[in-house]
Design a protein around this motif. Structure first.
Motif, PDB file in Angstrom:
ATOM      1  N   UNK A 104       0.810  -1.218   0.000  1.00 52.52           N
ATOM      2  CA  UNK A 104       0.000   0.000   0.000  1.00 52.52           C
ATOM      3  C   UNK A 104       0.847   1.273   0.000  1.00 52.52           C
ATOM      4  N   UNK A 105       1.964   1.243   0.711  1.00 51.64           N
ATOM      5  CA  UNK A 105       2.813   2.432   0.806  1.00 51.64           C
ATOM      6  C   UNK A 105       3.902   2.449  -0.261  1.00 51.64           C
ATOM      7  N   UNK A 106       4.093   1.318  -0.921  1.00 48.21           N
ATOM      8  CA  UNK A 106       5.147   1.148  -1.921  1.00 48.21           C
ATOM      9  C   UNK A 106       6.535   1.400  -1.319  1.00 48.21           C
ATOM     10  N   UNK A 107       6.684   1.097  -0.038  1.00 51.10           N
ATOM     11  CA  UNK A 107       7.971   1.221   0.656  1.00 51.10           C
ATOM     12  C   UNK A 107       8.461  -0.176   1.003  1.00 51.10           C
ATOM     13  N   UNK A 108       9.686  -0.482   0.586  1.00 54.77           N
ATOM     14  CA  UNK A 108      10.201  -1.828   0.760  1.00 54.77           C
ATOM     15  C   UNK A 108      11.607  -1.823   1.342  1.00 54.77           C
ATOM     16  N   UNK A 109      11.933  -2.915   2.002  1.00 49.75           N
ATOM     17  CA  UNK A 109      13.313  -3.130   2.407  1.00 49.75           C
ATOM     18  C   UNK A 109      14.069  -3.576   1.160  1.00 49.75           C
ATOM     19  N   UNK A 110      15.213  -2.977   0.943  1.00 50.91           N
ATOM     20  CA  UNK A 110      16.035  -3.290  -0.214  1.00 50.91           C
ATOM     21  C   UNK A 110      17.257  -4.059   0.274  1.00 50.91           C
ATOM     22  N   UNK A 111      17.557  -5.155  -0.393  1.00 49.26           N
ATOM     23  CA  UNK A 111      18.747  -5.921  -0.053  1.00 49.26           C
ATOM     24  C   UNK A 111      19.796  -5.693  -1.132  1.00 49.26           C
ATOM     25  N   UNK A 112      20.965  -5.286  -0.691  1.00 50.36           N
ATOM     26  CA  UNK A 112      22.076  -5.077  -1.617  1.00 50.36           C
ATOM     27  C   UNK A 112      23.100  -6.174  -1.369  1.00 50.36           C
ATOM     28  N   UNK A 113      23.311  -6.987  -2.385  1.00 50.94           N
ATOM     29  CA  UNK A 113      24.304  -8.059  -2.325  1.00 50.94           C
ATOM     30  C   UNK A 113      25.578  -7.521  -2.971  1.00 50.94           C
ATOM     31  N   UNK A 114      26.676  -7.570  -2.238  1.00 49.85           N
ATOM     32  CA  UNK A 114      27.939  -7.077  -2.792  1.00 49.85           C
ATOM     33  C   UNK A 114      29.102  -7.865  -2.203  1.00 49.85           C
ATOM     34  N   UNK A 115      30.257  -7.729  -2.848  1.00 49.34           N
ATOM     35  CA  UNK A 115      31.451  -8.429  -2.386  1.00 49.34           C
ATOM     36  C   UNK A 115      31.972  -7.783  -1.104  1.00 49.34           C
ATOM     37  N   UNK A 116      31.930  -6.461  -1.067  1.00 45.47           N
ATOM     38  CA  UNK A 116      32.375  -5.709   0.105  1.00 45.47           C
ATOM     39  C   UNK A 116      31.239  -4.816   0.581  1.00 45.47           C
ATOM     40  N   UNK A 117      31.279  -4.461   1.847  1.00 48.32           N
ATOM     41  CA  UNK A 117      30.258  -3.579   2.391  1.00 48.32           C
ATOM     42  C   UNK A 117      30.297  -2.208   1.738  1.00 48.32           C
ATOM     43  N   UNK A 118      29.148  -1.573   1.656  1.00 58.51           N
ATOM     44  CA  UNK A 118      29.058  -0.244   1.065  1.00 58.51           C
ATOM     45  C   UNK A 118      29.159   0.825   2.143  1.00 58.51           C
ATOM     46  N   UNK A 119      29.757   1.939   1.788  1.00 57.96           N
ATOM     47  CA  UNK A 119      29.832   3.061   2.727  1.00 57.96           C
ATOM     48  C   UNK A 119      28.463   3.743   2.776  1.00 57.96           C
ATOM     49  N   UNK A 120      28.265   4.560   3.777  1.00 55.11           N
ATOM     50  CA  UNK A 120      27.000   5.300   3.891  1.00 55.11           C
ATOM     51  C   UNK A 120      26.809   6.216   2.686  1.00 55.11           C
ATOM     52  N   UNK A 121      27.895   6.780   2.206  1.00 51.99           N
ATOM     53  CA  UNK A 121      27.831   7.661   1.031  1.00 51.99           C
ATOM     54  C   UNK A 121      27.375   6.879  -0.204  1.00 51.99           C
ATOM     55  N   UNK A 122      27.912   5.682  -0.383  1.00 54.33           N
ATOM     56  CA  UNK A 122      27.514   4.849  -1.523  1.00 54.33           C
ATOM     57  C   UNK A 122      26.036   4.475  -1.430  1.00 54.33           C
ATOM     58  N   UNK A 123      25.600   4.122  -0.230  1.00 55.50           N
ATOM     59  CA  UNK A 123      24.181   3.778  -0.040  1.00 55.50           C
ATOM     60  C   UNK A 123      23.299   4.982  -0.364  1.00 55.50           C
ATOM     61  N   UNK A 124      23.709   6.147   0.124  1.00 55.60           N
ATOM     62  CA  UNK A 124      22.926   7.364  -0.115  1.00 55.60           C
ATOM     63  C   UNK A 124      22.834   7.670  -1.610  1.00 55.60           C
ATOM     64  N   UNK A 125      23.897   7.415  -2.346  1.00 57.55           N
ATOM     65  CA  UNK A 125      23.869   7.650  -3.793  1.00 57.55           C
ATOM     66  C   UNK A 125      23.022   6.606  -4.513  1.00 57.55           C
ATOM     67  N   UNK A 126      22.969   5.406  -3.976  1.00 58.29           N
ATOM     68  CA  UNK A 126      22.200   4.334  -4.611  1.00 58.29           C
ATOM     69  C   UNK A 126      20.689   4.481  -4.410  1.00 58.29           C
ATOM     70  N   UNK A 127      20.278   5.034  -3.293  1.00 59.67           N
ATOM     71  CA  UNK A 127      18.845   5.101  -2.971  1.00 59.67           C
ATOM     72  C   UNK A 127      18.021   5.756  -4.080  1.00 59.67           C
TER      73      UNK A 127
END
Length: 178
Positions: A104-127
């Motif tokens: 109903x809200x079209x809000x979902x948990x997103x799972x990012x699969x990667x070899x290495x963890x992402x920085x907060x900056x990378x996550x913010x750019x990906x959103x």
């Protein structure tokens, strides 16, 4: 789940979600029910509540422990389920409510699969990219480290996948060479 059980789950979940949306409490209710879901997953409470050997009184007692929530709506749902002797349906109802709120809200948990963890900056750019490409709102990001991807990443949400991994690219090249 059989049709009868599914109908019972729907009977409680659908009107509850409607009230939650009307009262604009979807964020709070979703957060609280997600926390309860986590407890159920860690402790196998769903099996306990659905076990035929556990008395109705014991099931009620355990379920009442969750009535300390901040949300009056969640507390009332629990009370209604107890009054109607539907404690064993609490977990499937909870799962259905979470799914319906997401839809109903079209809000979902997103799972990012990667070899290495992402920085907060990378996550913010990906959103914004994720929201645009997948046509949804990001409720939260869950990271999953997967060395088999070799490089790049794969994003999953609401049964959609964006896969930019080297593993997938190599697989595509392999298929073309056949």
């Amino acid at each position: 789940m059989d049709k009868r059980s599914y109908a019972t789950v729907e009977k409680y979940a659908a009107p509850f979600v409607q009230i939650v949306l009307e009262k604009n409490q979807q964020r709070d209710v979703f957060r609280e029910l997600s926390q309860i879901k986590g407890i159920f997953e860690e402790t196998y409470l769903a099996d306990f509540l659905s076990h035929i050997g556990v008395s109705q009184a014991e099931k009620s007692k355990v379920l009442r422990l969750f009535q300390t929530c901040d949300s009056v709506l969640v507390n009332n749902l629990i009370e209604v389920l107890i009054k109607n002797g539907r404690e064993d349906f609490f977990y499937p109802i909870l799962l259905d409510i979470l799914k319906k709120i997401e839809k109903e809200t079209n809000e979902f948990e997103v799972t990012i699969h990667s070899v290495e963890g992402l920085s907060e900056e990378q996550k913010a750019r990906l959103i914004p990219v994720i929201e645009k490409k997948m046509n949804l709102k990001v409720r939260s990001i869950k990271e999953n480290l997967d060395r088999s991807l070799i490089g790049g990443f794969a994003i999953t949400a609401n049964h959609k996948i964006i896969d930019t991994s080297i593993k997938r690219q190599l697989k595509a090249v392999k298929e073309k060479l056949k």
